[in-house]
Design an enzyme around this catalytic site. Sequence first.
Site, PDB file in Angstrom:
ATOM      1  N   ARG A  89     -37.829  -5.193 -24.170  1.00  0.00           N
ATOM      2  CA  ARG A  89     -38.317  -4.240 -25.169  1.00  0.00           C
ATOM      3  C   ARG A  89     -39.732  -3.769 -24.859  1.00  0.00           C
ATOM      4  O   ARG A  89     -40.251  -2.921 -25.577  1.00  0.00           O
ATOM      5  CB  ARG A  89     -38.330  -4.913 -26.545  1.00  0.00           C
ATOM      6  CG  ARG A  89     -37.121  -4.581 -27.423  1.00  0.00           C
ATOM      7  CD  ARG A  89     -37.279  -5.392 -28.689  1.00  0.00           C
ATOM      8  NE  ARG A  89     -36.642  -4.856 -29.851  1.00  0.00           N
ATOM      9  CZ  ARG A  89     -35.472  -5.295 -30.320  1.00  0.00           C
ATOM     10  NH1 ARG A  89     -34.778  -6.190 -29.663  1.00  0.00           N
ATOM     11  NH2 ARG A  89     -35.006  -4.801 -31.446  1.00  0.00           N
ATOM     12  N   ARG A 128     -25.674  -1.489 -42.885  1.00  0.00           N
ATOM     13  CA  ARG A 128     -25.483  -2.833 -42.326  1.00  0.00           C
ATOM     14  C   ARG A 128     -26.191  -3.874 -43.185  1.00  0.00           C
ATOM     15  O   ARG A 128     -25.681  -4.979 -43.383  1.00  0.00           O
ATOM     16  CB  ARG A 128     -26.024  -2.869 -40.889  1.00  0.00           C
ATOM     17  CG  ARG A 128     -25.814  -4.213 -40.197  1.00  0.00           C
ATOM     18  CD  ARG A 128     -26.145  -4.150 -38.731  1.00  0.00           C
ATOM     19  NE  ARG A 128     -27.575  -4.155 -38.470  1.00  0.00           N
ATOM     20  CZ  ARG A 128     -28.135  -4.035 -37.262  1.00  0.00           C
ATOM     21  NH1 ARG A 128     -27.375  -3.863 -36.207  1.00  0.00           N
ATOM     22  NH2 ARG A 128     -29.432  -4.068 -37.100  1.00  0.00           N
ATOM     23  N   ARG A 134     -29.475  -9.350 -43.459  1.00  0.00           N
ATOM     24  CA  ARG A 134     -30.734  -9.265 -42.712  1.00  0.00           C
ATOM     25  C   ARG A 134     -31.779  -8.536 -43.542  1.00  0.00           C
ATOM     26  O   ARG A 134     -31.615  -7.360 -43.859  1.00  0.00           O
ATOM     27  CB  ARG A 134     -30.511  -8.506 -41.398  1.00  0.00           C
ATOM     28  CG  ARG A 134     -29.887  -9.347 -40.314  1.00  0.00           C
ATOM     29  CD  ARG A 134     -29.683  -8.534 -39.056  1.00  0.00           C
ATOM     30  NE  ARG A 134     -30.918  -7.956 -38.520  1.00  0.00           N
ATOM     31  CZ  ARG A 134     -30.985  -7.377 -37.330  1.00  0.00           C
ATOM     32  NH1 ARG A 134     -29.913  -7.308 -36.563  1.00  0.00           N
ATOM     33  NH2 ARG A 134     -32.128  -6.873 -36.904  1.00  0.00           N
ATOM     34  N   ARG A 146     -39.694  -0.630 -37.382  1.00  0.00           N
ATOM     35  CA  ARG A 146     -38.926  -1.031 -36.188  1.00  0.00           C
ATOM     36  C   ARG A 146     -38.662   0.174 -35.284  1.00  0.00           C
ATOM     37  O   ARG A 146     -38.733   0.071 -34.059  1.00  0.00           O
ATOM     38  CB  ARG A 146     -37.599  -1.680 -36.607  1.00  0.00           C
ATOM     39  CG  ARG A 146     -37.800  -3.071 -37.217  1.00  0.00           C
ATOM     40  CD  ARG A 146     -36.581  -3.535 -37.969  1.00  0.00           C
ATOM     41  NE  ARG A 146     -35.424  -3.731 -37.127  1.00  0.00           N
ATOM     42  CZ  ARG A 146     -34.172  -3.735 -37.582  1.00  0.00           C
ATOM     43  NH1 ARG A 146     -33.918  -3.530 -38.864  1.00  0.00           N
ATOM     44  NH2 ARG A 146     -33.172  -3.945 -36.765  1.00  0.00           N
TER      45      ARG A 146
HETATM   46  P1  AMP Z   1     -32.576  -6.944 -33.055  1.00  0.00           P
HETATM   47  O1  AMP Z   1     -31.520  -7.856 -33.594  1.00  0.00           O
HETATM   48  O2  AMP Z   1     -32.432  -6.683 -31.596  1.00  0.00           O
HETATM   49  O3  AMP Z   1     -32.705  -5.670 -33.866  1.00  0.00           O
HETATM   50  O4  AMP Z   1     -33.968  -7.717 -33.210  1.00  0.00           O
HETATM   51  C1  AMP Z   1     -34.473  -8.098 -34.462  1.00  0.00           C
HETATM   52  C2  AMP Z   1     -35.943  -8.434 -34.340  1.00  0.00           C
HETATM   53  O5  AMP Z   1     -36.138  -9.540 -33.447  1.00  0.00           O
HETATM   54  C3  AMP Z   1     -36.824  -7.324 -33.778  1.00  0.00           C
HETATM   55  O6  AMP Z   1     -37.221  -6.384 -34.770  1.00  0.00           O
HETATM   56  C4  AMP Z   1     -38.005  -8.130 -33.233  1.00  0.00           C
HETATM   57  O7  AMP Z   1     -38.858  -8.535 -34.268  1.00  0.00           O
HETATM   58  C5  AMP Z   1     -37.323  -9.373 -32.673  1.00  0.00           C
HETATM   59  N1  AMP Z   1     -36.936  -9.191 -31.264  1.00  0.00           N
HETATM   60  C6  AMP Z   1     -35.671  -9.114 -30.757  1.00  0.00           C
HETATM   61  N2  AMP Z   1     -35.699  -8.927 -29.422  1.00  0.00           N
HETATM   62  C7  AMP Z   1     -37.015  -8.892 -29.079  1.00  0.00           C
HETATM   63  C8  AMP Z   1     -37.708  -8.702 -27.841  1.00  0.00           C
HETATM   64  N3  AMP Z   1     -37.049  -8.492 -26.688  1.00  0.00           N
HETATM   65  N4  AMP Z   1     -39.060  -8.731 -27.869  1.00  0.00           N
HETATM   66  C9  AMP Z   1     -39.753  -8.946 -29.007  1.00  0.00           C
HETATM   67  N5  AMP Z   1     -39.167  -9.095 -30.206  1.00  0.00           N
HETATM   68  C10 AMP Z   1     -37.814  -9.071 -30.255  1.00  0.00           C
END
Ligand code: AMP
Length: 191
Positions: A89, A128, A134, A146
């Site tokens: 990311r 969702r 969540r 986000r």
């Molecule tokens: P996601 O399920 O991919 O939408 O991730 C949910 C949250 O987890 C994100 O908004 C970040 O806070 C954290 N997160 C997930 N993947 C990463 C990553 N590669 N780097 C930093 N934070 C992450």
Amino acid sequence: MLNLVLFGPPGAGKGTQSALLIDKYNLVHLSTGDIFRYNMKENTELGILAKSYIEKGALVPDEVTIAMLEAEVNSNSKAKGFIFDGFPRTHKQAEALDTFLASKGTAISAMLALEVEVEELVVRLLERGKSSGRADDQNPKIIKNRIQVYDNETAILKDYYSAQNKFVGVKGVGSITDITSSLCKEIDTLI
Ligand code: AMP
């Protein structure tokens, strides 16, 4: 090895499509978001740390995220390949992933980017949030944050993988089956 980065903003459908692709191509799905949420549920040290960032819609620090991802790859030593979902990311994460995979004699095969308009993302995430539980999917302010973090820190990775001729854009709107077919068409050219 077939190593795919499934890319796109929050709500693009990365998790849904990953789940459909892993069986077909016999890959291991590594979602950093899922791993963080599991750790939050289990109240581990990592989970407690991650929670303070996730509940604001901010990124968990690179060092922590990279170490966690590498440990997950190492614990799947028999994998034929991976789908990385939600990782990398940041530019630092992308470089770390390249270095780490190179040390194992492998590399990213392609970045498949699901392309979805921002208005559609917000609708999908709020929908969702009604069933996922969540917290970060239920608050429009956190959702906005986000998406902004994606625009500011993550979207640039398209250039990173384009420079390696590994960027593939795929329309992420339409039926789930149609999107899976578009992804499969691209993946089939890699194997
Ligand atoms: P996601 O399920 O991919 O939408 O991730 C949910 C949250 O987890 C994100 O908004 C970040 O806070 C954290 N997160 C997930 N993947 C990463 C990553 N590669 N780097 C930093 N934070 C992450």
